[in-house]
Structure formats: structure tokens, C-alpha cells
Design an enzyme around this catalytic site. Sequence first.
Site, PDB file in Angstrom:
ATOM      1  NE  ARG A 210      67.486  99.845 127.907  1.00  0.00           N
ATOM      2  CZ  ARG A 210      66.588  99.420 127.020  1.00  0.00           C
ATOM      3  NH1 ARG A 210      65.841 100.299 126.364  1.00  0.00           N
ATOM      4  NH2 ARG A 210      66.415  98.139 126.790  1.00  0.00           N
ATOM      5  CG  PHE A 215      69.361  97.913 120.636  1.00  0.00           C
ATOM      6  CD1 PHE A 215      68.564  98.205 119.528  1.00  0.00           C
ATOM      7  CD2 PHE A 215      68.735  97.809 121.874  1.00  0.00           C
ATOM      8  CE1 PHE A 215      67.190  98.380 119.640  1.00  0.00           C
ATOM      9  CE2 PHE A 215      67.363  97.976 122.007  1.00  0.00           C
ATOM     10  CZ  PHE A 215      66.600  98.258 120.894  1.00  0.00           C
ATOM     11  CD  GLN A 218      65.784 104.765 126.323  1.00  0.00           C
ATOM     12  OE1 GLN A 218      65.916 103.638 125.837  1.00  0.00           O
ATOM     13  NE2 GLN A 218      64.825 105.040 127.178  1.00  0.00           N
ATOM     14  CG  ASN A 257      56.880 103.604 123.358  1.00  0.00           C
ATOM     15  OD1 ASN A 257      57.080 102.451 123.712  1.00  0.00           O
ATOM     16  ND2 ASN A 257      56.669 103.915 122.079  1.00  0.00           N
ATOM     17  CG  PHE A 268      65.721 104.860 121.087  1.00  0.00           C
ATOM     18  CD1 PHE A 268      66.018 104.188 119.903  1.00  0.00           C
ATOM     19  CD2 PHE A 268      64.398 104.868 121.525  1.00  0.00           C
ATOM     20  CE1 PHE A 268      65.029 103.549 119.172  1.00  0.00           C
ATOM     21  CE2 PHE A 268      63.403 104.229 120.808  1.00  0.00           C
ATOM     22  CZ  PHE A 268      63.718 103.561 119.620  1.00  0.00           C
ATOM     23  CG  LEU A 277      62.862  98.946 117.665  1.00  0.00           C
ATOM     24  CD1 LEU A 277      63.895 100.001 118.037  1.00  0.00           C
ATOM     25  CD2 LEU A 277      62.225  98.357 118.914  1.00  0.00           C
ATOM     26  CG  HIS A 281      59.764 102.543 119.945  1.00  0.00           C
ATOM     27  ND1 HIS A 281      59.833 102.989 121.249  1.00  0.00           N
ATOM     28  CD2 HIS A 281      59.811 101.189 120.001  1.00  0.00           C
ATOM     29  CE1 HIS A 281      59.925 101.949 122.050  1.00  0.00           C
ATOM     30  NE2 HIS A 281      59.914 100.838 121.323  1.00  0.00           N
TER      31      HIS A 281
END
Length: 321
Positions: A210, A215, A218, A257, A268, A277, A281
Site C-alpha cells: 500500500r 501520506f 506500508q 492496525n 508503515f 494518527l 497507531h
Amino acid sequence: TGQYLLVPTMVGIKVVDWARRKLVKVVGKADASALRFVTFCLCPGDAKVNRQLQLARSSGSNRAVSMGQDEDDVLGDALLVALAYTKRRLFVFSHHDPVSASESTADIADDYDGEGNSSKRKTNKDAAATGALSRRDIWNEAPDAQDRLAALEGGEEEDEEDSKLGREAVLRTTVGDIHLKLFTHQVPRTIENFCGHARNGYYDKVIFHRVIKGFMIQTGDPLGDGTGGESIWGGEFEDEFVRDLKHDRPFTVSMANAGPNTNGSQFFITTVPTPWLDNKHTVFGRVVKGMDVCSAIERVETDRHDKPLQEISIQSVDIIV
């Protein structure tokens, strides 16, 4: 300022034209989710010059004063210096945008090169913007009382545990090496899980499944589709949120998660600050070398599910004690 009213709010520092009763700008809006600005000082860009004092210093020569005035035709940039709640840093705002400036410099370099390659120009601008973001913040605060106490209480036992788990890691990818600093003291269970997977080869040949430009990137899923992976103990394990470990800068390494306390093997690396975030996370590391590799992975073409069209994988992970 005589024209504008500056008000610290939850969404940033609002600049209001009080005569027209109109909101002109919000300063620090991008950082407001993580910072609460409480006080500030405006430093005008153009200093008031005492012409009489200048005249006296130039031994009565009006020519020297007039020459100095001609050289100061360009207006300076005003600075807004702010303090934030519970923070020991100074936050300086100006009209100068480091990202825009870096992109302009990249454009000039491309024009000078004369090749006219639009793909190359886009790559250069992305790299320049990423570099500007990583250089924006200067982290040089002295340790507070709590930090010093934690260091004194650690002793040899913690050093031995750190050595067992690892202090740094190197992701050997098909694009290049990414060097990580690991926060073993702060999030020991997360580091134990990561180092355990790294040492037993769990991450070997695992792809970056991903990638979202602007951003993060991952990886860590052996199935390669974002649905797999488990902890070294089997199943999932709990979050470890630490006050001083935030998603407040690019190249932060964090656990992926599916909700609270559902950590497995996936993680990531952010490519921009992602304060939304925080406390969702677990942050367990930072990239200290290989930012260009992260940026290169971030720029690859992806499908509609954010999966890279060109397969990029981790070949192996080295743990450094």
C-alpha cells in the site's frame, strides 16, 4: 498591528482585519491538531530606522544616509514567533513557504538543464518538497527532569535489554536501504515483536502493498494484500502510546492496525507529518537514513487499491544492537 487582530484559537492563530471584520488568514492551521498556541510575538519585517542617529554616526554626511535608504527598497518578511501549550519549543511562522521555494528551485534547475522532461521535472519537485519538509523542524531541546530521571533509573539492565532487542534496523529493499532508529526504551513490546519478525525472516520478500503519495508507504503483510500478518506471539497485541512519540514529522515508523490493540506485523513509514494518527497507531521508530528511498517508493504508480504496479519488496532486515 494597527490593521489586523491576531487571536490564538484551537484551529491556529487567526488573523482578522478588524476594520472590515473579516478573517484574512489562519496561521499554523496545519499544526493545530497537535499544538495549542497560547501566546505569540509579531516581529515586523521592516525595522524602523533612526535617521538622526544614522546622520550622527556618518559624521553629518547626508549622502551616506541616502545611500543606505536606496539599498533598503526590498521589504523584509515579518515573523510570528509563537509558544504552544506544554511545549518547550519556539514556533516561527513567516510568509516564506519552504515547500514552494524548494519546488521553484527545482523548476529553475530543470529549465537550466533544458531537457524539457515533464516526468523528470515532477520527480525533482517531489524530492525537493520532501527534503524541505524533513529539514523544516529543528529538534534540539534539552532533556527535561522526567527524561533525566528515566535515564538514571534505566541502568545496565535496560542497556542489556536494548542490546537484546536492537537499537537500529536496516530494511534492505529492492529500491535501496532504509535505516531506522528504534525506540526500544519507550515501546519495548512493539520493538520485541518487530525484531523477532526481522530475525526469523518473517519480513523477507514481503512487498510494499500500500503506497499513498503525500501520506505513507506500508509493508509487513506476508499475504501482500493488507489482510495478513500476526505478532510473534500469534494473534494481535496491545498498543503502546507514548506522549513524546508523535506523528509530527515525515519518515515516522508506526504500526498498522485495524483498530485499538490489533497490532500484528504490518507497519508503515509516513512521508509527511500526520498528527491525526497520534494515539491511534504506535510509533516505534524514525528513518535516519534512506529518506530518498522512501520518497522513491512513494512516487511509484499504483492501482485503484493503492497497490504499486511495480513490485517493491523487503529483501531482508538487519537488526543492529
